[in-house]
Design an enzyme around this catalytic site. Structure first.
Site, PDB file in Angstrom:
ATOM      1  N   THR A  72      -1.478 -25.345   3.325  1.00 16.28           N
ATOM      2  CA  THR A  72      -2.346 -26.528   3.311  1.00 16.28           C
ATOM      3  C   THR A  72      -2.153 -27.312   2.017  1.00 16.28           C
ATOM      4  O   THR A  72      -2.082 -28.548   2.038  1.00 16.28           O
ATOM      5  CB  THR A  72      -3.825 -26.083   3.456  1.00 16.28           C
ATOM      6  OG1 THR A  72      -3.958 -25.365   4.686  1.00 16.28           O
ATOM      7  CG2 THR A  72      -4.768 -27.260   3.432  1.00 16.28           C
ATOM      8  N   ASN A 149       2.260 -23.632  15.912  1.00 14.61           N
ATOM      9  CA  ASN A 149       1.533 -22.373  15.721  1.00 14.61           C
ATOM     10  C   ASN A 149       0.901 -21.861  17.010  1.00 14.61           C
ATOM     11  O   ASN A 149       0.623 -20.673  17.129  1.00 14.61           O
ATOM     12  CB  ASN A 149       0.469 -22.530  14.634  1.00 14.61           C
ATOM     13  CG  ASN A 149      -0.297 -23.830  14.735  1.00 14.61           C
ATOM     14  OD1 ASN A 149       0.286 -24.914  14.677  1.00 14.61           O
ATOM     15  ND2 ASN A 149      -1.596 -23.734  14.903  1.00 14.61           N
ATOM     16  N   GLN A 177       5.220 -21.659  10.315  1.00 17.60           N
ATOM     17  CA  GLN A 177       5.305 -20.640  11.373  1.00 17.60           C
ATOM     18  C   GLN A 177       6.742 -20.231  11.669  1.00 17.60           C
ATOM     19  O   GLN A 177       6.964 -19.308  12.455  1.00 17.60           O
ATOM     20  CB  GLN A 177       4.645 -21.148  12.667  1.00 17.60           C
ATOM     21  CG  GLN A 177       3.135 -21.236  12.581  1.00 17.60           C
ATOM     22  CD  GLN A 177       2.432 -19.871  12.568  1.00 17.60           C
ATOM     23  OE1 GLN A 177       3.057 -18.818  12.742  1.00 17.60           O
ATOM     24  NE2 GLN A 177       1.125 -19.886  12.367  1.00 17.60           N
ATOM     25  N   GLY A 198       2.895 -17.928   2.556  1.00 16.28           N
ATOM     26  CA  GLY A 198       3.124 -16.505   2.330  1.00 16.28           C
ATOM     27  C   GLY A 198       2.557 -15.604   3.407  1.00 16.28           C
ATOM     28  O   GLY A 198       3.228 -14.699   3.903  1.00 16.28           O
ATOM     29  N   HIS A 199       1.317 -15.870   3.819  1.00 15.87           N
ATOM     30  CA  HIS A 199       0.649 -14.886   4.690  1.00 15.87           C
ATOM     31  C   HIS A 199       1.118 -14.939   6.134  1.00 15.87           C
ATOM     32  O   HIS A 199       0.679 -14.144   6.955  1.00 15.87           O
ATOM     33  CB  HIS A 199      -0.868 -15.012   4.598  1.00 15.87           C
ATOM     34  CG  HIS A 199      -1.447 -16.214   5.276  1.00 15.87           C
ATOM     35  ND1 HIS A 199      -2.174 -16.120   6.441  1.00 15.87           N
ATOM     36  CD2 HIS A 199      -1.413 -17.519   4.968  1.00 15.87           C
ATOM     37  CE1 HIS A 199      -2.575 -17.338   6.798  1.00 15.87           C
ATOM     38  NE2 HIS A 199      -2.122 -18.198   5.923  1.00 15.87           N
ATOM     39  N   THR A 235      -1.629 -22.159 -14.351  1.00 21.65           N
ATOM     40  CA  THR A 235      -0.877 -20.929 -14.620  1.00 21.65           C
ATOM     41  C   THR A 235      -0.477 -20.266 -13.308  1.00 21.65           C
ATOM     42  O   THR A 235      -1.298 -20.131 -12.402  1.00 21.65           O
ATOM     43  CB  THR A 235      -1.746 -19.973 -15.471  1.00 21.65           C
ATOM     44  OG1 THR A 235      -2.089 -20.661 -16.668  1.00 21.65           O
ATOM     45  CG2 THR A 235      -1.007 -18.687 -15.797  1.00 21.65           C
ATOM     46  N   CYS A 323     -15.398 -22.476  24.527  1.00 21.37           N
ATOM     47  CA  CYS A 323     -16.500 -22.919  25.395  1.00 21.37           C
ATOM     48  C   CYS A 323     -17.731 -23.217  24.559  1.00 21.37           C
ATOM     49  O   CYS A 323     -18.072 -22.458  23.671  1.00 21.37           O
ATOM     50  CB  CYS A 323     -16.873 -21.807  26.366  1.00 21.37           C
ATOM     51  SG  CYS A 323     -15.817 -21.803  27.770  1.00 21.37           S
TER      52      CYS A 323
HETATM   53  N1  PLP Z   1       0.834 -25.132   9.204  1.00 16.34           N
HETATM   54  C1  PLP Z   1       0.954 -24.299  10.244  1.00 16.34           C
HETATM   55  C2  PLP Z   1       1.977 -24.578  11.291  1.00 16.34           C
HETATM   56  C3  PLP Z   1       0.121 -23.190  10.346  1.00 16.34           C
HETATM   57  O1  PLP Z   1       0.231 -22.373  11.399  1.00 16.34           O
HETATM   58  C4  PLP Z   1      -0.836 -22.966   9.335  1.00 16.34           C
HETATM   59  C5  PLP Z   1      -1.768 -21.807   9.449  1.00 16.34           C
HETATM   60  O2  PLP Z   1      -2.142 -21.411  10.519  1.00 16.34           O
HETATM   61  C6  PLP Z   1      -0.913 -23.857   8.267  1.00 16.34           C
HETATM   62  C7  PLP Z   1      -0.064 -24.936   8.234  1.00 16.34           C
HETATM   63  C8  PLP Z   1      -1.933 -23.693   7.177  1.00 16.34           C
HETATM   64  O3  PLP Z   1      -1.745 -22.505   6.495  1.00 16.34           O
HETATM   65  P1  PLP Z   1      -2.795 -22.048   5.351  1.00 16.34           P
HETATM   66  O4  PLP Z   1      -4.131 -21.981   6.030  1.00 16.34           O
HETATM   67  O5  PLP Z   1      -2.295 -20.750   4.906  1.00 16.34           O
HETATM   68  O6  PLP Z   1      -2.784 -23.088   4.310  1.00 16.34           O
END
Ligand code: PLP
Length: 376
Positions: A72, A149, A177, A198-199, A235, A323
């Site tokens: 983001t 995603n 992704q 990263g995650h 930093t 929903c």
């Molecule tokens: N872009 C894509 C395609 C994603 O799937 C995601 C997270 O689901 C993001 C951006 C945003 O990632 P983060 O929430 O780690 O900033």
């Protein structure tokens, strides 16, 4: 019952070698990488090695990598860095971008930037010609994701970038992704900016990167001590940066083999659904997709019911629709694809990864069969 995690597109577990790479910098190697004394040496080296590891995974040199806190942030840095305070300029995106892009674009629009959201076809893919046609003399940036995603569908980023390169219009690719799941070479893509998270590739949350092609520049979001080539002051988060580097190195080692293994798991899941006699539709079935994502609409069912049924069977997946009383809100991606409501409402996202086995897939099929049986 053994819990089964099929939501790798939401986030991935931190792999043990990644955790091992992180820990020293939460312990005795706590120094600031900018310090000139002994405590700065190992952290500085760790950041430098990680920069190389990230660059290698996307086919560029270390000097092009800027560490951020998440995808983001990378996306906001590019969009606002090129279009902030530039009323009258224009930004072109697709209708199926992640909310990080959609919301940053909406914010810029409020400030007078013209935003064009190019529609996608029924498979969730944008027509490169439509993106190129949407660009005019005032276009300061085009932003197109590489892999969606939700659907996992791959967008024709290289084609778009090739056409726009001649016109000098920079392209940003949100590859969050895709990186670590399929080969991503920034130079082959031909884009000027690339985002990764990263995650999504077995590193911890709270770290990402923005990769820039040589000669690109933008106004940073954060001004301060000049870290990260002056593009992201503050930093460095040495521990998480080291983790991101280690995760990228692991991905580089067996990307194609692991991708094929995971694609095989997807086929096994689809075969299982056939055996169950499920009435379903695989979204984006006819286009190239990520190897470890299936976005599936179950006819006549509601995603909420399917999700709670699966939660009751210790299976974690995501839904494509929510929903609210009698109302169903479809994901913006399914909306943009014009998916028929009878399939859209009952859409689930299955996403798996390195930790997933064939036995896990069989278990998911079996438990899903029980849920479908209870709803049908
Ligand atoms: N872009 C894509 C395609 C994603 O799937 C995601 C997270 O689901 C993001 C951006 C945003 O990632 P983060 O929430 O780690 O900033």
């Amino acid at each position: 019952m053994r819990p089964i995690y099929f939501d790798y597109n939401a986030t991935t577990p931190v792999l043990p070698p990644v955790r091992a790479a992180v820990l020293p910098y939460l312990g005795e190697q706590f120094g600031n990488p900018s310090s000139g004394h002994a405590w700065g040496v190992a952290p500085k080296r760790a950041v430098a090695i990680a920069r190389e590891q990230v660059g290698r995974l996307v086919g560029v040199g270390a000097g092009q990598v800027v560490f951020t806190s998440c995808a983001t942030e990378s996306i906001n840095t590019v969009l606002k860095g090129l279009l902030g305070q530039r009323a009258g300029k224009s930004l072109v995106i697709t209708a199926v971008e992640h909310p990080a892009t959609l919301a940053a674009a909406a914010f810029l629009q409020e400030q007078g930037v013209r935003v064009t959201r190019v529609p996608v076809d029924g498979e969730g893919v944008v027509d490169p010609a439509a993106v190129i046609d949407a660009c005019g003399g005032n276009t300061a940036l085009v932003s197109v994701m590489l892999a969606n995603n939700e659907t996992g569908a791959l967008q024709p980023v290289a084609e778009i970038a090739a056409a726009l390169g001649d016109r000098g219009i920079p392209v940003h690719c949100d590859a969050s992704q895709a990186v670590g799941k399929i080969p991503v070479d920034m130079r082959q893509l031909g884009v000027q900016y690339l985002t990764l998270a990263g995650h999504k590739l077995y590193a911890p949350k709270g770290v990402g990167a923005l990769v820039l092609s040589p000669g690109q520049n933008l106004t940073p979001l954060l001004h301060g001590g000049g870290q990260e080539h002056g593009l992201r002051a503050g930093t460095e988060n040495v521990a998480l940066v080291a983790g991101l580097g280690a995760a990228c190195a692991l991905a580089s080692a067996d990307l194609e083999v692991e991708g094929e293994r995971q694609r095989g798991l997807g086929l096994r899941l689809l075969q299982g659904l056939e055996r169950l006699g499920a009435d379903y539709r695989l979204h984006s079935a006819g286009v190239p997709r990520l190897p470890q994502t299936l976005f599936i609409g179950f006819r006549g069912l509601a995603a909420g019911d399917l999700l709670s049924g699966l939660v009751g069977h210790d299976v974690a997946v995501s839904g494509g629709a929510a929903c609210h009383g009698a109302e169903t809100t479809l994901s913006h991606v399914l909306e943009a694809m014009g998916t028929p409501a009878e399939y859209a409402r009952g859409t689930l996202r299955f996403s798996w990864g390195r930790g997933t086995t064939g036995e896990d897939v069989d278990q998911v099929v079996e438990r899903l069969g029980r849920v479908l049986g209870s709803l049908g």
